[in-house]
Design an enzyme around this catalytic site. Structure first.
Site, PDB file in Angstrom:
ATOM      1  CG  ASP A 261      -2.183   0.871   0.948  1.00 52.92           C
ATOM      2  OD1 ASP A 261      -2.158   1.669  -0.005  1.00 52.92           O
ATOM      3  OD2 ASP A 261      -3.164   0.769   1.711  1.00 52.92           O
TER       4      ASP A 261
HETATM    5  C1  NOJ Z   1      -4.022   3.872   0.264  1.00 50.72           C
HETATM    6  C2  NOJ Z   1      -5.216   3.000   0.520  1.00 50.72           C
HETATM    7  O1  NOJ Z   1      -5.077   2.356   1.767  1.00 50.72           O
HETATM    8  C3  NOJ Z   1      -5.457   1.956  -0.546  1.00 50.72           C
HETATM    9  O2  NOJ Z   1      -6.702   1.384  -0.309  1.00 50.72           O
HETATM   10  C4  NOJ Z   1      -5.358   2.537  -1.915  1.00 50.72           C
HETATM   11  O3  NOJ Z   1      -5.616   1.546  -2.879  1.00 50.72           O
HETATM   12  C5  NOJ Z   1      -3.988   3.135  -2.073  1.00 50.72           C
HETATM   13  N1  NOJ Z   1      -3.825   4.202  -1.114  1.00 50.72           N
HETATM   14  C6  NOJ Z   1      -3.718   3.678  -3.469  1.00 50.72           C
HETATM   15  O4  NOJ Z   1      -4.404   4.847  -3.650  1.00 50.72           O
END
Ligand code: NOJ
Length: 761
Positions: A261
């Site tokens: 993430d």
């Molecule tokens: C952070 C988030 O936790 C996740 O769900 C998301 O896909 C990513 N950012 C990318 O934007």
């Protein structure tokens, strides 16, 4: 697909270490709605140098093409993979994931994901960061909006349906996108409901509650998984080799891609387990995280770590292989532009059919919690029984909030506002009076926080008029109407990422509005826009009819009008408990029994709350999981088991007859729960094991049949996170059937299984 795995072998054999590391680098060039605070720089140069494997957050076909062209200039011409946060639709926005789950209609869920896949693929997106399948029992956590709710069985069905919708059976097709199950894992259980916070889970709960939707999504073929930000029992998930590799890959058989993430690799330093960037990269790669999102720690440090003997190059090769295999599955080696080309020809964005599905989804997801005197549906406009309606509240003309959180590629301009939808339904037959009535919130500092994404349109605009004047206007509107429909709730960014709340109440100014409207004595319909279960005890008392509309997306105006005037029935059922009060959370119907339950009335030395009145269920909410009314009136007969003594591989058939006693057709979601009253470990009092959404004509009856196998009744006996043992124990099981998790009737069966009884993996 003409390229195959041999092709990947040959490709890898010819790659330098630097080129392999480049494939692991996943970046965002920023622009428009950001989903994190850091953006990557020099993206074009890095692509040309073969130092980027994937890009996310690109919003147009033109930009995708420009970046892909750059990748075609590199020595090996390995295509880029484009990803995006398509969470509940791309341009046609569907109700929030929590709301789609509330539909309990998995064909609708699948179809919504199919539409999202086609719209996203048409601008060159290959992979979507969805479905989010974090089971969550603490509605303070803002990301419950993105989740399927509190129940692992419902979440597992949701995961399968979403994966099937996105991937469509053949990922190499130009209108298919790769699903990414997230966030792996345990993210829904953060301490205090705070985002990104520590999670401590028993291995049993991990296996029985957290993992089922991931396993179901994997079995449905999901091509990717995203690691979660939280620690799990002290180990950050981005460094959690035991759970990612030993458990999910090696023991449970996952063979797809694992992505980090946003800055999750770098955050290993803040978690206190990595000394520096190189250490963080080493830990992440070793854990089994193949692509490093945004951090660029893999890119900057892995080559030196290999040189220094700190990282085995074989790990890099294995991760690179998984990236290349994902690209192979997506058909990118055959033609990196095939989604773009298909999209240009097909033009699938915001079509009438897409909008129609989104409109249907609003009714399917909306949950009717109260309907005194059958106030809803309101008389059809053409019936002549309504003179005027007052449509009141801060959301009635709103477009910006209606898509809810995580609609990063959608534009508010395509939303049908509630007032427009209602006005269209009323035509000239009924007078529509609208009034704002109140701000969403009154505090400027809070408004500023809630406007975080809105650089073009603000979602919270504080009116210059004094609150009393706005209420007075609304009361006047109510005075000239036959019925009042008040639309209240959260701003869209009140839930979502980094939007945990310390309180679950409706903002106070909106409560004041409802009290004033109630005092007019006019019939009051309260419609709540929300991304989470709220505490609605007061609102439930004030309202004659109470609808949870979540955030309904592009077609909210039409969809809600359909519900209000009976063109469609609100057929949602709660996917998470609506608590009676804040102090009850975390809360779930599937709690374990205690040694000292509260027996109806509070008694000293029992487990209930000393400050909650006796009529309040102590460990269940005001509205339980699975609850929702319809426009019909459904009666349940007793559940019948085809046999009450079973053994071995017998299958149990349970039937129940449901009858619509009302004069309108109605959807009913028949739910089956199982309880295991005596086992070697204390088992949840009830667990959902089946559901069926059916439609009943007026006065019609239908018999619904469920089949249960012994395997449906086993449970985890894990002592460590990697322990996959499950146990099946003979004895009595209570089969509970009903319209929700609380109002069930029970039949007991005894299941003997001497041959295979015991632990198995
Ligand atoms: C952070 C988030 O936790 C996740 O769900 C998301 O896909 C990513 N950012 C990318 O934007």
């Amino acid at each position: 697909m003409t390229k195959d795995r041999d092709f990947i072998d040959r490709l890898i054999a010819g790659m330098t270490l630097g080129e392999k590391i480049g494939q692991l680098n996943l970046v965002t060039p920023g622009g428009e709605t950001l989903t994190g605070t850091v953006v990557n720089t020099d993206v074009a140069d890095k692509i040309r140098e073969g130092r980027i494997g994937g890009i996310f957050g690109v919003k147009s076909a033109e930009a995708v093409r420009v970046f892909q062209d750059l990748a075609q200039e590199t020595r090996l011409r390995i295509p880029l993979m484009f990803a995006e946060d398509v969470i509940h639709g791309q341009k046609t926005v569907f109700p929030l994931p929590l709301a789609l789950s509330a539909s309990w209609d998995m064909e609708l869920v699948r179809a919504s994901a199919r539409v999202a896949a086609q719209e996203a693929a048409s601008i060159g997106i290959d992979q979507v960061y969805s479905p989010m399948v974090d089971v969550c029992r603490d509605p303070r956590w803002g990301r419950i909006a993105e989740s399927p709710g509190e129940d692992p069985y419902l979440a597992a069905r949701f995961a399968e349906a979403m994966v099937r919708g996105y991937q469509g059976g053949d990922l190499s097709r130009p209108d298919a996108v790769m699903a990414c199950l997230k966030h792996f894992c345990g993210y829904g259980g953060g301490m205090g409901g705070r985002d990104y916070d520590a999670v401590d889970l028993s291995p049993m709960t991990l296996h029985d509650v957290v993992l089922p939707p991931f396993v179901a999504g994997m079995r449905a073929g999901a091509g990717a998984v995203m690691a979660s930000f939280n620690t799990l029992n002290g180990v950050p998930m981005h460094a959690n080799r035991a759970v990612i590799t030993d458990l999910f890959r090696d023991r449970l058989g996952y063979d797809g891609l694992v992505v980090a993430d946003y800055t999750g690799i770098l955050e290993l330093i803040a978690h206190g387990v990595a000394a520096d960037r190189a250490d963080a990269a080493r830990l992440g790669l070793t854990a089994g995280v193949d692509m490093d999102m945004v951090s660029e720690a893999y890119l900057d440090t892995l080559a030196a770590s290999v040189e220094a003997g700190l990282v085995d190059e074989a790990l890099i090769t294995a991760a690179c292989r998984r990236v290349l295999e994902a690209k192979l599955k997506l058909g990118l080696f055959d033609d990196p532009y095939h989604r773009l080309d298909w999209g240009r020809a097909a033009q699938p964005i915001l079509t009438a059919a897409n909008r129609q599905l989104a409109r249907q989804a609003v009714a399917a997801a909306t949950v009717l919690l109260k309907n005194d005197g059958n106030l809803l549906p309101l008389p059809a406009p053409e019936s002549g029984r309504l003179g005027a309606i007052a449509l009141v509240g801060p959301f009635v003309h709103d477009r910006v909030n209606m898509n809810g959180t995580w609609a990063v590629a959608a534009s508010p301009s395509t939303v049908v506002p509630i007032a427009d939808g209602v006005s269209e339904a009323l035509g000239d037959a009924v007078r529509l009076i609208t009034a704002k009535g109140t701000n969403i919130v009154d505090e400027p500092w809070l408004a500023e926080r809630l406007n975080v994404h809105d650089w073009k349109d603000l979602s919270v605009v504080i009116d210059e008029r004094p609150p009393a004047a706005m209420i007075a206007e609304a009361v006047e509107a109510a005075g000239s109407a036959d019925v009042v429909v008040a639309v209240v709730g959260e701003a869209r960014e009140y839930s979502g990422e980094s939007s945990s709340r310390s309180d679950l109440a409706l903002p106070e100014p909106q409560k004041k509005l409802l009290r004033a409207l109630k005092a007019t004595g006019k019939p009051l319909v309260v419609v709540v826009m929300t991304g989470r279960p709220l505490v609605l005890a007061e609102e439930a008392a004030l309202a004659d009819a109470l609808l949870i509309a979540w955030f309904g997306g592009t077609e909210i105006g039409h969809g809600l009008a359909d519900v209000l005037f009976g063109k469609a029935e609100p057929s949602g059922r709660l996917p998470a408990t609506f608590p009676y009060c804040l102090g009850q959370v975390p809360v779930t119907y599937a709690h374990r029994p205690t040694g000292r339950p509260t027996p109806g009335r509070f008694q000293k030395f029992t487990s209930g709350y000393v400050d909650l009145p006796d009529e309040v269920p102590q460990n269940d909410g005001l509205y339980p999981f699975g609850f929702g009314l319809g426009y019909g009136r459904v009666a349940y007969g007793p559940p019948r088991a085809d046999r009450t003594a079973l053994s071995g591989d017998d299958r149990l058939k349970v039937t129940v007859t449901v009858t619509n006693l009302g004069d309108l057709p109605t959807f009913e979601t028949v739910q089956l729960y199982v309880g295991d009253p005596l086992a070697s470990v204390s088992r949840p009092v009830k667990e959902l094991k089946g559901f069926r959404k059916i439609v009943l004509s007026p006065r019609a009856a239908e018999t619904v049949t469920f089949a249960l196998a012994a395997a449906d009744l086993d449970f985890s006996v894990a002592e460590t996170v990697t322990d996959t043992r499950r146990r099946w124990e003979a004895g009595a099981f209570d089969i509970h059937v009903g319209p929700n998790s609380r109002d069930t009737q029970t039949v007991r069966v005894v299941w003997e299984m001497p041959d295979t009884q015991g632990d198995r993996s």
